[in-house]
Design a protein around this motif. Structure first.
Motif, PDB file in Angstrom:
ATOM      1  N   ALA A   1       5.488   1.497  -2.645  1.00 22.04           N
ATOM      2  CA  ALA A   1       4.249   2.014  -2.047  1.00 22.04           C
ATOM      3  C   ALA A   1       3.553   0.886  -1.299  1.00 22.04           C
TER       4      ALA A   1
ATOM      5  N   ASP B   1      -0.026  -0.027   0.101  1.00 22.48           N
ATOM      6  CA  ASP B   1      -1.427   0.387  -0.055  1.00 22.48           C
ATOM      7  C   ASP B   1      -2.257  -0.541   0.828  1.00 22.48           C
TER       8      ASP B   1
ATOM      9  N   ALA C   1       1.176   7.825  -3.349  1.00 13.87           N
ATOM     10  CA  ALA C   1       1.996   7.612  -2.144  1.00 13.87           C
ATOM     11  C   ALA C   1       3.466   7.507  -2.536  1.00 13.87           C
ATOM     12  N   ALA C   2       3.722   6.824  -3.656  1.00  9.72           N
ATOM     13  CA  ALA C   2       5.108   6.655  -4.106  1.00  9.72           C
ATOM     14  C   ALA C   2       5.715   8.003  -4.490  1.00  9.72           C
TER      15      ALA C   2
END
Ligand code: ADP
Length: 498
Positions: free
Chosen positions: A7, A9, A443-444
């Motif tokens: 992810a 960020d 998000a992952a």
């Protein structure tokens, strides 16, 4: 295929990359801060090249920390600071101006003018937002108006606009893709959240040429693959969501009525309202929570400007604590007979009051008031503001299914005293998950699920793990008295407006 998902960020003060394994455990983290630029009063800019450079470096650092190589990663998911606006040259990939950050107020006059012309009801109907400088649209118009020749170049198709996700994907894919996701699009002031397309009337209102806009995809979709030379192997980018929406996904708030609240410097609460957009009569925002398989799920969103920032003020402004976590022990010793209220309107009040001119105030001081009562008042102000937001949400939309459960995350939720006071003042349970990296996890999941290596929505929701549930224990008359005192304090703090 491996179950490792990375992810990205990209936040307001730092860029981070986190490698998760297929049990959602963190295997490696990279993090880097970058410079904030304040060229004028109320202006906040980032160098978009810094956002890109720190992203690449933190991805490499996270892979190294996890002892993995790019070939081990099944997919990348991206979450990002929302609304921040970048315009770049398609031929060179260079930005034509520094990124204008979400906090930037330079377009306040433009927004006020549009409001005075009576545009706000239509804007809200189409975009779910308010005419406020916060959102990308007027920032983009400002760049096109200010940089010499930009409008003509935009119309000629030479320039690209994007929120930070688009900017990063453009570079990750070597300029192959100019795309964004529906959640980021829903924060631009240009996207019609009901029809699911760029809105021609909004484009006309802000004189934006459609040629600058990215293509809008689902949150889990094919956003392209990374240039092979960046990390040593090409990695597919399969998930994108703005930070608050990614946290909503990471908290598995997939059912209507589920609510998440993130307590950092400020606080953002999102209530899942299902597949119909709810129009707020309490000045909350209507936004896209996520779009999966073409289906849009909407949310009501409310923001509190000062949450952890009130604790920073205790520490840095007043010097009554040295570390944020000391606020809990201090508040626990506060005199129960003193009704001290802090209205932390340091930068105005957000939803549901929306009073930019209000300034902070302390009420109920006596000679006996000291650091303990101030610590309690600062922490309680976070709870009262949350209660106001949730009241507004319920006034706009109520779910017959029953009680509200609040899922919390962010730096402040380590504070048990605060969590107990929050559940007490809300008279509703507060759930703190084991994994507090909910934004990156969201998000992952979008990417890992799309890659086929992570479970589906129900499977992911089933694996969301509770660290601790806080349950209300305060007597109802005490709660009512406290809320009454808070409302009185807020009423006295609001600015005098025509
Ligand atoms: P951000 O992402 O906005 O930088 P974080 O999620 O890292 O914020 O949270 C940091 C904020 O939380 C700071 O404002 C800090 O004052 C506050 N904070 C951190 N720990 C505690 C604590 N134990 N009690 C109260 N506030 C805390």
């Amino acid at each position: 295929m491996s179950g490792y998902v990375l992810a990205i960020d990209q936040g307001t003060t730092s860029s981070r990359a986190i490698v998760f394994d297929d049990r959602f455990a963190v295997r490696g983290i990279g993090q880097q801060e970058f410079d904030q630029h304040f060229p004028d009063s109320g202006w906040v800019e980032h160098d978009a090249e810094d956002l890109w450079r720190t992203t690449v470096e933190t991805v490499r650092a996270a892979l190294a920390a996890a002892r993995l190589s790019a070939g081990d990663i099944a997919a990348i998911g991206i979450t990002n600071q929302r609304e921040t606006t970048v315009v770049w040259d398609r031929a060179t990939g260079k930005p034509i101006h520094r990124a204008i950050v979400w906090q930037d107020r330079r377009t306040a006059a433009r927004c006020a003018q549009l409001k005075a012309e009576g545009h706000e009801p239509t804007v809200t109907e189409k975009t779910g937002l308010l005419l406020d400088p916060y959102f990308s649209g007027t920032k983009l118009a400002w760049i096109l108006d200010t940089v010499p020749g930009a409008r003509a170049r935009a119309e000629a198709g030479e320039l690209a606009f994007g929120t930070v996700d688009s900017w990063l994907i453009w570079h990750l894919t070597g300029g192959a893709r100019h795309v964004t996701d529906a959640t980021n699009a829903s924060r631009t002031l240009l996207y019609n959240i009901r029809e699911g397309c760029w809105d021609q009337d909004m484009l006309r209102l802000l004189a934006i040429h459609e040629a600058v806009l990215p293509e809008v995809l689902d949150c889990a979709a094919d956003f392209g693959v990374t240039r092979r030379d960046l990390f040593g192997a090409a990695i597919p980018i399969l998930g994108v969501a703005g930070d608050q929406q990614a946290a909503t996904v990471g908290q598995a708030c997939f059912a209507p009525g589920m609510l998440k609240s993130t307590y950092g410097t400020g606080c953002f609460a999102l209530l899942n309202t299902g597949t119909t957009p709810v129009r707020s009569t309490n000045r909350l925002l209507t936004t896209i929570a996520y779009r999966l398989d073409g289906e849009v799920t909407y949310a009501l969103e409310g923001a509190i400007f000062v949450a952890g920032a009130a604790i920073q003020w205790l520490r840095d402004g007043l010097g009554v604590i040295e570390r944020a976590e000391q606020s809990a022990a201090l508040a626990a010793e506060a005199d129960p007979n003193q009704a001290v209220y802090l209205v932390p309107a340091f930068t105005g009040l957000g939803a549901p009051h929306w009073d930019p001119d209000a300034r902070g105030a302390l009420f109920g001081l006596t000679r006996a008031t000291g650091p303990r009562e101030l610590a309690q008042a600062a922490l309680e102000s976070v709870c009262f503001q949350t209660a106001d937001l949730i009241d507004a949400m319920h006034a706009d939309w109520s779910d017959d299914a029953g009680e509200t459960v609040l899922r919390v995350d962010g730096g402040m939720v380590a504070n048990d005293w605060l969590m107990q006071r929050l559940t007490d003042l809300l008279a509703a349970p507060v759930d703190r998950p084991v994994v507090l990296e909910t934004t990156a996890l969201g998000a992952a999941w979008l990417a890992g699920h799309k890659a086929g290596v992570w479970p589906d929505r129900d499977g992911f929701a089933a694996q969301w793990r509770l660290d601790r549930r806080f349950e209300p224990a305060m007597a109802e008359d005490q709660r009512a008295a406290k809320l009454l005192g808070w409302r009185d304090a807020v009423g006295r703090t609001l600015s005098v407006r025509g």
